[in-house]
Design a protein around this motif. Structure first.
Motif, PDB file in Angstrom:
ATOM      1  N   GLN A  82       1.876   4.450  -2.532  1.00  0.00           N
ATOM      2  CA  GLN A  82       0.677   5.625  -2.843  1.00  0.00           C
ATOM      3  C   GLN A  82       2.037   7.239  -2.903  1.00  0.00           C
ATOM      4  O   GLN A  82       1.629   7.693  -3.872  1.00  0.00           O
ATOM      5  CB  GLN A  82       0.925   5.536  -0.830  1.00  0.00           C
ATOM      6  N   ARG A  83       3.632   5.804  -2.772  1.00  0.00           N
ATOM      7  CA  ARG A  83       4.694   6.844  -3.505  1.00  0.00           C
ATOM      8  C   ARG A  83       4.611   6.572  -4.550  1.00  0.00           C
ATOM      9  O   ARG A  83       5.019   7.496  -5.461  1.00  0.00           O
ATOM     10  CB  ARG A  83       5.801   6.395  -2.535  1.00  0.00           C
ATOM     11  N   LEU A 105       0.718  -1.491  -0.074  1.00  0.00           N
ATOM     12  CA  LEU A 105       0.634  -0.225   0.185  1.00  0.00           C
ATOM     13  C   LEU A 105       1.253   0.873   0.036  1.00  0.00           C
ATOM     14  O   LEU A 105       0.364   2.237  -0.720  1.00  0.00           O
ATOM     15  CB  LEU A 105      -0.608  -0.103   1.338  1.00  0.00           C
ATOM     16  N   LYS A 106       1.900   1.532   0.529  1.00  0.00           N
ATOM     17  CA  LYS A 106       2.463   2.463   1.253  1.00  0.00           C
ATOM     18  C   LYS A 106       2.912   2.609   0.104  1.00  0.00           C
ATOM     19  O   LYS A 106       3.861   3.789  -0.545  1.00  0.00           O
ATOM     20  CB  LYS A 106       3.719   2.474   1.995  1.00  0.00           C
ATOM     21  N   GLU A 125       2.743   9.692  -5.745  1.00  0.00           N
ATOM     22  CA  GLU A 125       3.129  10.780  -5.686  1.00  0.00           C
ATOM     23  C   GLU A 125       4.005  10.795  -6.548  1.00  0.00           C
ATOM     24  O   GLU A 125       4.619  12.372  -6.941  1.00  0.00           O
ATOM     25  CB  GLU A 125       3.315  10.489  -4.106  1.00  0.00           C
ATOM     26  N   VAL A 126       4.988  10.389  -6.955  1.00  0.00           N
ATOM     27  CA  VAL A 126       5.899  10.197  -7.827  1.00  0.00           C
ATOM     28  C   VAL A 126       5.829  10.803  -8.971  1.00  0.00           C
ATOM     29  O   VAL A 126       6.103  11.360  -9.709  1.00  0.00           O
ATOM     30  CB  VAL A 126       7.138   9.307  -7.448  1.00  0.00           C
ATOM     31  N   LEU A 157      -3.023   5.873   6.303  1.00  0.00           N
ATOM     32  CA  LEU A 157      -2.072   6.080   6.022  1.00  0.00           C
ATOM     33  C   LEU A 157      -1.716   7.855   5.932  1.00  0.00           C
ATOM     34  O   LEU A 157      -2.705   7.994   5.471  1.00  0.00           O
ATOM     35  CB  LEU A 157      -2.167   4.949   4.813  1.00  0.00           C
ATOM     36  N   PRO A 158      -0.565   7.945   6.469  1.00  0.00           N
ATOM     37  CA  PRO A 158      -0.497   9.101   6.902  1.00  0.00           C
ATOM     38  C   PRO A 158       0.559   9.672   4.940  1.00  0.00           C
ATOM     39  O   PRO A 158       0.577   8.692   3.898  1.00  0.00           O
ATOM     40  CB  PRO A 158       1.284   9.876   7.709  1.00  0.00           C
ATOM     41  N   ASN A 159       0.228  10.543   5.252  1.00  0.00           N
ATOM     42  CA  ASN A 159       0.198  11.395   3.430  1.00  0.00           C
ATOM     43  C   ASN A 159       2.043  10.964   3.297  1.00  0.00           C
ATOM     44  O   ASN A 159       2.616  11.198   4.291  1.00  0.00           O
ATOM     45  CB  ASN A 159       0.232  12.598   3.081  1.00  0.00           C
ATOM     46  N   THR A 160       2.754  10.605   2.222  1.00  0.00           N
ATOM     47  CA  THR A 160       4.139  10.645   1.748  1.00  0.00           C
ATOM     48  C   THR A 160       4.430  12.079   1.803  1.00  0.00           C
ATOM     49  O   THR A 160       3.552  12.843   0.933  1.00  0.00           O
ATOM     50  CB  THR A 160       4.288   9.664   0.331  1.00  0.00           C
ATOM     51  N   LEU A 213      -7.748   3.742  -0.048  1.00  0.00           N
ATOM     52  CA  LEU A 213      -7.298   2.847   0.267  1.00  0.00           C
ATOM     53  C   LEU A 213      -6.178   3.224   1.407  1.00  0.00           C
ATOM     54  O   LEU A 213      -6.338   2.128   2.472  1.00  0.00           O
ATOM     55  CB  LEU A 213      -6.963   1.277  -0.609  1.00  0.00           C
ATOM     56  N   GLU A 214      -5.341   4.125   0.849  1.00  0.00           N
ATOM     57  CA  GLU A 214      -5.250   4.344   1.760  1.00  0.00           C
ATOM     58  C   GLU A 214      -5.208   5.829   2.834  1.00  0.00           C
ATOM     59  O   GLU A 214      -5.422   5.702   4.232  1.00  0.00           O
ATOM     60  CB  GLU A 214      -3.561   5.768   1.271  1.00  0.00           C
ATOM     61  N   VAL A 238      -7.422   2.907   5.391  1.00  0.00           N
ATOM     62  CA  VAL A 238      -6.123   2.421   6.148  1.00  0.00           C
ATOM     63  C   VAL A 238      -6.101   3.421   7.258  1.00  0.00           C
ATOM     64  O   VAL A 238      -5.534   3.109   8.393  1.00  0.00           O
ATOM     65  CB  VAL A 238      -4.944   1.667   5.986  1.00  0.00           C
ATOM     66  N   ILE A 295       7.489  12.557  -0.035  1.00  0.00           N
ATOM     67  CA  ILE A 295       7.795  12.314  -0.909  1.00  0.00           C
ATOM     68  C   ILE A 295       8.010  14.164  -2.343  1.00  0.00           C
ATOM     69  O   ILE A 295       9.180  14.315  -2.062  1.00  0.00           O
ATOM     70  CB  ILE A 295       8.417  11.280  -1.345  1.00  0.00           C
ATOM     71  N   VAL A 338       4.480  13.722  -9.526  1.00  0.00           N
ATOM     72  CA  VAL A 338       5.566  15.278  -9.266  1.00  0.00           C
ATOM     73  C   VAL A 338       6.420  15.370 -10.786  1.00  0.00           C
ATOM     74  O   VAL A 338       6.793  15.912 -10.905  1.00  0.00           O
ATOM     75  CB  VAL A 338       6.307  14.960  -8.093  1.00  0.00           C
TER      76      VAL A 338
END
Lengths: 464, 172
Positions: free
Chosen positions: A217-218, A213-214, A221-222, B48-51, B42-43, B46, B53, A225
């Motif tokens: 998410q990244r 999942l993480k 976002e990547v 989930l904190p924001n990324t 989904l995040e 759950v 990046i 950007v």
């Protein structure tokens, strides 16, 4: 979760597809065996590529005197080809970056191949300035390195150096953008692979992508950007390429509308090349359900828009050449002198291919027709090559000193290197088509429920 | 709590999403979710904190911009000023307009590459790294939730079955 999408929007995935069907369809060309047609196409491309290598070797061994360049026309096919290939590259970034920012879902069916095309086209483009240096082993002089001859630095006032930075940034950023998007799809191939060798290769290529999942998410976002960074980047690249000309004092080159006009022309030619490749690929790789009539029509609309911008620029250039009252301006690539002079054929090739024939796309019947779209894409590719040829060769052949006016004729080496890059491009693309997931299947799955034909029908029936 | 993990497999993203909401409502701790594509919302479900990046990308961009300014000032103005084509290099301010393209390119270069490298490092993606998704179907069309469980799993299993889980496995 709501997957609602207005029913007036045509589906982007045709047929009764499930998530697993997408996996199977995208993996099929990779897992299957190449047929005879692929081998024939690959052989032709390879022969052209090898011939090109021969011509490049001859050029490097003997010197660029083997080209048709002369004192007056000191840039010709090489820079024409360079600009042509860089321009073609622009469509890939436009599709993957600009359309992502605009949240255009139709990009997902075509972005992978368009980006691949970008990268392969920029490879070809990069070859030309390097070969044109003559002493290719000194090519590293363009880098800002303190060299062995004393710390003589590169000249940051020169647009040619801006080009070095622009093209290398563009190539490398496009490459990581493409590769990051490929990770989940390589992971899909890895987890399906049966043969151990294939499994090993795709595990290596997928960088151990697990789909956490993480990570997703990244990943998103990547992507966002990178799209935000690549959008001004793609505009900057052809702007800087146009400055190679616009900052000079050659009549016809010294023109302030060059940057936006070159960018529009680049997107115009790039989309034409995407059309050429995808109309074939959707048939050959059985991807008709994912690269649909809607995709082709949307790309044709972009071609019509950018072709319109280019046409307006042509009219402006033609008008200014006349309105300036300068007799030298009357021989620039868009002028009465060019239309009736010794390069009339190049002038009219440009006008017919880029200005007149693309207007047929105003008709819905024609822009949704695969055969016509394919034909037009080839015509535009030819027309855009002529545009650069006209700017460079017609511009240089008629300068401020009439006694040195001359014509240019290419040698077999000029032609051979160009054919070689076309061969190289298709060698890379054909290999890509058989070994890479040619559709961004992970992203495509995320729009299946909103834009898939079966899901759209299901929703409509439920409403009634 | 013992260190057992329960793995529940789903075959639909909407079912997965509502199951996650049920689990969160029942205060179960979701360890990990493996999905074949990004499931939107989904995040958030759950928690989930924001990324961060994108913030890093901005910082990298600033570094790239500063590097470009320093580099061109050093090479063109400080170290060896030259008069090229009647355009001398006396001061940074006078030459600055010609430096804009490369300032821009290096900003993008640094921001893009360092951000992607950061992403690969943080998500542990590199060549020869072995995949860690427990079930190969999670890159195709299945979704897996991993939940840390204690000895009594019946209530959780019931909840998951009701929520639409296709398979439930317990790994020690």
């Amino acid at each position: 979760m709501s997957h609602y999408e207005a029913s007036i929007r045509e589906p982007l995935i045709n047929g009764n597809k499930s998530y697993h069907d997408i996996t199977v369809d995208v993996a099929a060309p990779v897992e299957g065996k190449a047929n005879k047609k692929w081998w024939i196409a690959f052989t032709i491309a390879l022969v052209a590529f090898l011939y090109g290598i021969g011509c490049i070797a001859y050029t490097i061994g003997t010197g660029i005197g083997v080209w048709g360049l002369n004192n007056r026309v000191n840039w010709a096919w090489d820079i024409t080809n360079f600009v042509w290939w860089v321009g073609i590259g622009h469509a890939g970034t436009l599709i993957s970056a600009v359309l992502l920012l605009f949240r255009q879902k139709w990009r997902m069916g075509i972005n992978r191949s368009a980006e691949a095309m970008t990268i392969f086209a920029v490879f070809q483009a990069g070859l030309f300035p390097i070969i044109h240096m003559g002493r290719v082993w000194n090519a590293f002089y363009v880098l800002p390195l303190p060299n062995a001859l004393g710390s003589l630095w590169v000249n940051f006032n020169s647009p040619l150096l801006w080009d070095v930075f622009a093209i290398s940034t563009y190539l490398s950023v496009s490459l990581v953008f493409w590769y990051t998007g490929l990770l989940p799809d390589f992971a899909m191939l890895r987890d399906r692979a049966v043969r151990p060798f294939q499994k090993k290769i795709y595990s290596l290529l997928s960088f151990g992508w697990s789909g956490r999942l993480k990570d997703w998410q990244r990943f998103e976002e990547v992507s966002l950007v990178l799209a935000g960074l690549a959008t001004p980047l793609v505009l900057s690249v052809h702007t800087i390429v146009s400055m190679d000309f616009a900052t000079s004092v050659i009549p016809g080159w010294h023109s302030t509308i060059f940057p936006p006009y070159f960018v529009a022309g680049a997107i115009f030619s790039g989309f034409a090349m995407v059309q050429t490749l995808l109309i074939i690929m959707r048939k050959v790789s059985n991807l008709e359900a994912y690269i649909t009539r809607v995709h082709i029509e949307n790309m044709n609309k972009v071609i019509l828009l950018t072709g319109g911008i280019v046409s307006v620029a042509y009219i402006t250039e033609f008008f200014l050449a006349w309105y300036s009252g300068s007799s030298y301006e009357d021989y620039i690539y868009l002028s009465i002198g060019a239309a009736t002079g010794p390069y009339w054929w190049a002038f009219w090739a440009l006008i017919i291919c880029n200005f007149i024939i693309p207007q047929s796309l105003w008709f819905k019947k024609l822009r949704t027709n695969y055969v016509w779209s394919f034909f037009i894409s080839i015509v535009i590719n030819i027309g855009m090559w002529f545009e650069r040829f006209d700017i460079i060769v017609i511009g240089l052949s008629r300068g401020h000193l009439p006694s040195s006016w001359t014509m240019f004729s290419p040698t077999f080496v000029d032609v051979g290197i160009f054919i070689g890059t076309i061969g190289f491009f298709f060698v890379l693309f054909l290999l890509y088509a058989r070994t890479f997931p040619v559709i961004a299947q992970a992203e495509l799955k995320s729009i299946l429920k909103s834009s898939g034909e079966n899901y759209k029908k299901l929703r409509e029936n439920n409403h009634e | 709590m013992s260190n057992k993990t329960l793995q529940a497999i789903f075959d639909d993203d909407d079912v997965l999403l509502s199951a996650v909401k049920d689990l969160r409502a029942a205060e179960y701790h979701i360890e990990e979710i493996f999905t074949p594509f990004p499931v939107h919302g989904l995040e958030k479900a759950v928690g989930l904190p924001n990324t961060r990046i994108a913030i890093m990308a901005f910082i990298y961009g600033v570094i790239g911009f500063s590097f470009a300014v320093w580099m061109m000032n050093y090479m063109m103005i400080a170290d060896w000023p030259q008069n090229i084509g009647g355009k001398p290099s006396f001061s940074f301010a006078e030459n600055m307009p010609a430096f804009v393209p490369i300032m821009f390119e290096l900003t993008v270069f640094f921001a893009a590459h360092l951000m992607v490298i950061t992403f690969y490092m943080r998500s542990k993606l590199w060549p020869f790294k072995n995949a860690e998704n427990p079930d190969p179907r999670t890159t195709d069309d299945h979704f897996m939730i991993e939940i840390a469980v204690s000895d009594d799993v019946n209530a959780l299993e019931d909840l998951l079955k009701k929520a639409g889980a296709k398979e439930i496995k317990i790994k020690a």
